[in-house]
Design an enzyme around this catalytic site. Sequence first.
Site, mmCIF file in Angstrom:
data_model
loop_
_atom_site.group_PDB
_atom_site.id
_atom_site.type_symbol
_atom_site.label_atom_id
_atom_site.label_comp_id
_atom_site.label_asym_id
_atom_site.label_seq_id
_atom_site.Cartn_x
_atom_site.Cartn_y
_atom_site.Cartn_z
ATOM 1 N N GLU A 428 0.828 -1.210 0.000
ATOM 2 C CA GLU A 428 0.000 0.000 0.000
ATOM 3 C C GLU A 428 0.854 1.247 0.000
ATOM 4 O O GLU A 428 0.542 2.236 -0.691
ATOM 5 C CB GLU A 428 -0.918 -0.015 1.221
ATOM 6 C CG GLU A 428 -1.944 1.116 1.272
ATOM 7 C CD GLU A 428 -1.453 2.376 1.986
ATOM 8 O OE1 GLU A 428 -2.203 3.369 2.021
ATOM 9 O OE2 GLU A 428 -0.316 2.368 2.520
ATOM 10 N N HIS A 552 5.811 7.770 9.211
ATOM 11 C CA HIS A 552 6.732 7.132 8.260
ATOM 12 C C HIS A 552 8.210 7.249 8.644
ATOM 13 O O HIS A 552 9.077 7.136 7.778
ATOM 14 C CB HIS A 552 6.523 7.677 6.851
ATOM 15 C CG HIS A 552 5.234 7.254 6.231
ATOM 16 N ND1 HIS A 552 4.856 7.639 4.958
ATOM 17 C CD2 HIS A 552 4.222 6.473 6.688
ATOM 18 C CE1 HIS A 552 3.675 7.127 4.671
ATOM 19 N NE2 HIS A 552 3.264 6.418 5.714
ATOM 20 N N SER A 624 -26.222 27.294 -17.460
ATOM 21 C CA SER A 624 -27.339 27.181 -16.531
ATOM 22 C C SER A 624 -27.195 25.941 -15.658
ATOM 23 O O SER A 624 -26.784 24.878 -16.128
ATOM 24 C CB SER A 624 -28.660 27.106 -17.306
ATOM 25 O OG SER A 624 -29.731 26.839 -16.429
ATOM 26 N N ASP A 662 -30.576 -4.479 -3.390
ATOM 27 C CA ASP A 662 -29.760 -4.232 -4.581
ATOM 28 C C ASP A 662 -29.816 -2.764 -4.980
ATOM 29 O O ASP A 662 -28.807 -2.178 -5.401
ATOM 30 C CB ASP A 662 -30.227 -5.108 -5.744
ATOM 31 C CG ASP A 662 -29.774 -6.548 -5.611
ATOM 32 O OD1 ASP A 662 -28.955 -6.832 -4.714
ATOM 33 O OD2 ASP A 662 -30.237 -7.400 -6.401
ATOM 34 N N HIS A 685 -15.294 8.125 -10.470
ATOM 35 C CA HIS A 685 -16.447 8.530 -9.663
ATOM 36 C C HIS A 685 -16.714 10.006 -9.921
ATOM 37 O O HIS A 685 -15.879 10.857 -9.635
ATOM 38 C CB HIS A 685 -16.158 8.280 -8.184
ATOM 39 C CG HIS A 685 -17.371 8.200 -7.324
ATOM 40 N ND1 HIS A 685 -18.111 9.306 -6.981
ATOM 41 C CD2 HIS A 685 -17.992 7.139 -6.725
ATOM 42 C CE1 HIS A 685 -19.118 8.943 -6.198
ATOM 43 N NE2 HIS A 685 -19.070 7.630 -6.039
#
Length: 751
Positions: A428, A552, A624, A662, A685
Amino acid sequence: MSTVLFLVLGILIGKFAIPPDLPSWLRGMSIDGDSSLTERLMKEINADNIEKNLKYFTQKAHIAGSSREEEELVNYIFNEWKSHLDSARIYPYSVLLSYPNASDPNYVAVQFENGTEVDVSAKVEKILSPDQEEDPTVVNPFNAYSLPGTVMGDPVYVNYGTIEDFTYMKRNLSIDLNGTIAIARYGKIFRADKVKHAAEFGCVGMVLYSDPADYAVDREVRVYPDDWWLPGTGVQRGTVLPRDGDPLTPYYPSIEHPACLGCTTALSTVLSKVLTVANKESAFYQKESNSHSVSAIPVTPIGYDDAIKYLRKISGPEANSTWQGGLNVTYRLGPGFIPPYSNSKLKLHVRTYNERRTTHNVIGYIRGEHEPDRYVVLGNHRDAWVFGAVDPSSASAAVMELSRAFGELLKDGWRPRRSIVFCSWGAEEHGLIGSTEWVEELVKILGTRAVAYLNVDIAVEGNTSLTASATPNLYKLLHESAKKVENPNPDEIANGRKTVFDTWLANDPSDIGELGSGSDYATFLQIGGIPSTDMSYTYSKRYKISSYPMYHSAYETFDLVSRLMDRGFKYHQAVARLLGVMAMTLAEKVILDLDCTQYANKLERMVKDIQTHYGPLFEKHGISMDGVVKALQEFKEAARNLHGRTETVELTNPLEVRRLNDQLMDLERAFIDPLGIFGRPWYRHVIFAPSLHDAYGSSSFPGLTDALFDIENDPDQARRWEQVKKEVSVITFIIHSAASTMKGVNDIGGL
């Protein structure tokens, strides 16, 4: 024939006829879930076990690709989950990872005209506590995927390195940044974006450091090991990879398949060219293509004990008060050094290298009894830059204890309605690689079956209050779950705040953040369109700091957490309980606890913000928002009606329940545009995505936000405003389309 037909009908009637009492798939649980199960689960989660888990995970450094990380910890988690859960599986991925050169460390120095180097930065972090000692696997400070090389130039101080900082220096102060080496303090934005900005403005290298103003507020009093503040020798490692996932296989998983092994390099090359062309089309608001697998310029991090050596020598105008940091120097902008260093240059020596290694995800499963094909997914990454006692092992320790607690319920005969999936992600820290590859591999399954993804990157980064980010359909679940978890702070309980929610309320729980990038929820949301959240216990807002101080560094040890951050591990326990309550609720409740009306409220606030900030400007350019407002009203009505049906649905009819669930689950998918955001197709997204200039942050209506950025200074106004019109149209369509997914069967075009 008729006999067979009647026999079949008889079986079906016998199976699905509604008896006077509840059918088998409803027996043993209430409509809202069994509260006694939740109480049992929370009681089973043991703080001492979490402490033991953390001590184990942090015994040695475990950077992605190392044997400790990919063999010892992977096998440990796999065996634990095989023991406690129904089953477990390991997913390997061959990916490009990045490391510092141990025999030729990165460093920064001032170089005289004759080649002499002075003020050479430390190449390793000083050992300050016993649990740092004798670990040869600790890597030297570095920024993963930095372009290797040795560069020299005049130094410039660029504050946090935001796009606004660089723009201010160029436009307002007319400072020529070409050929310079930028010194930026960590914080505010994602470090890869700092590097991207530096390259865009002509810098040939970048030095990153943690300023005391952001990481050691009380350093004049005490720093680690006496307190949790970062000492001057501490250095923050971190990736500067500009995008998520394996750089060699964008959009596709790095799986060991003959068709991919021979084409990985070619595929990456082709896709990079495609992305370059695509980004040239949108170059009017994004000059850098982001298609590189490494940073565009060399970069390395240093501690503030070294940073002060260079900052006190920088010449040029004095930085304004908001740019002044916490070091005992006057921060100047440059370029160049003051006498007697006027003819000297700042030297940056980087020997970071990349190589393919195998990283692993460990996945544990609890099979659902009635809806095994609906998955409640929860996860945390496993790899750390060094010991990772906070990031990520505080969460790893909590998740492991939660999985054990669920296992105890299984032993007692309990089984959830829906399946629960535990995930331990690899690599990650290098760029969300493990989770991204897994979602890319299984997107067709997850995209139709995953109920939600619950992420815990860090369980405890402080001990003041809960903090969370989420998609709006999970807001209610977060709040209600927090009300069930006992407050870990006895002082808060004494003041009448008995639950985690009570303290959160006192610290403003309405401040649930939006999801950008920076942790493993990103790919679930951006590719799968899966409702997601991330949560942690955090520090007081009175500290105006960029993150927990040891972020870190090599000082992020078991000693730090157990002695200075969470004695007794009660805050870890509270986060594990919260995660467990949310998972249990989503897995057990007959009607999914996903609140679409919260999404409607959030969208309404977002649209009002656009109208407030850009209304007159839109009107001036003939744009608009009426279509967006109309679509929003349709969305609000559809959300109200959908939740009205959840209260009247015939719970004894499994098909009706399934259809309704659903719809609740699929709303998030409706916000996914398969073409992606214009200029950044890897984010899909339309409502929430990482910011164009800060991947850690989130942009609302990101395509529109990108199009509007700095629009007043673009010479091609017609083209820019045409793009704004397109983005408004996209938003209108997406909201209208999402509304249709919530409508009843008879409400859509007569279907």
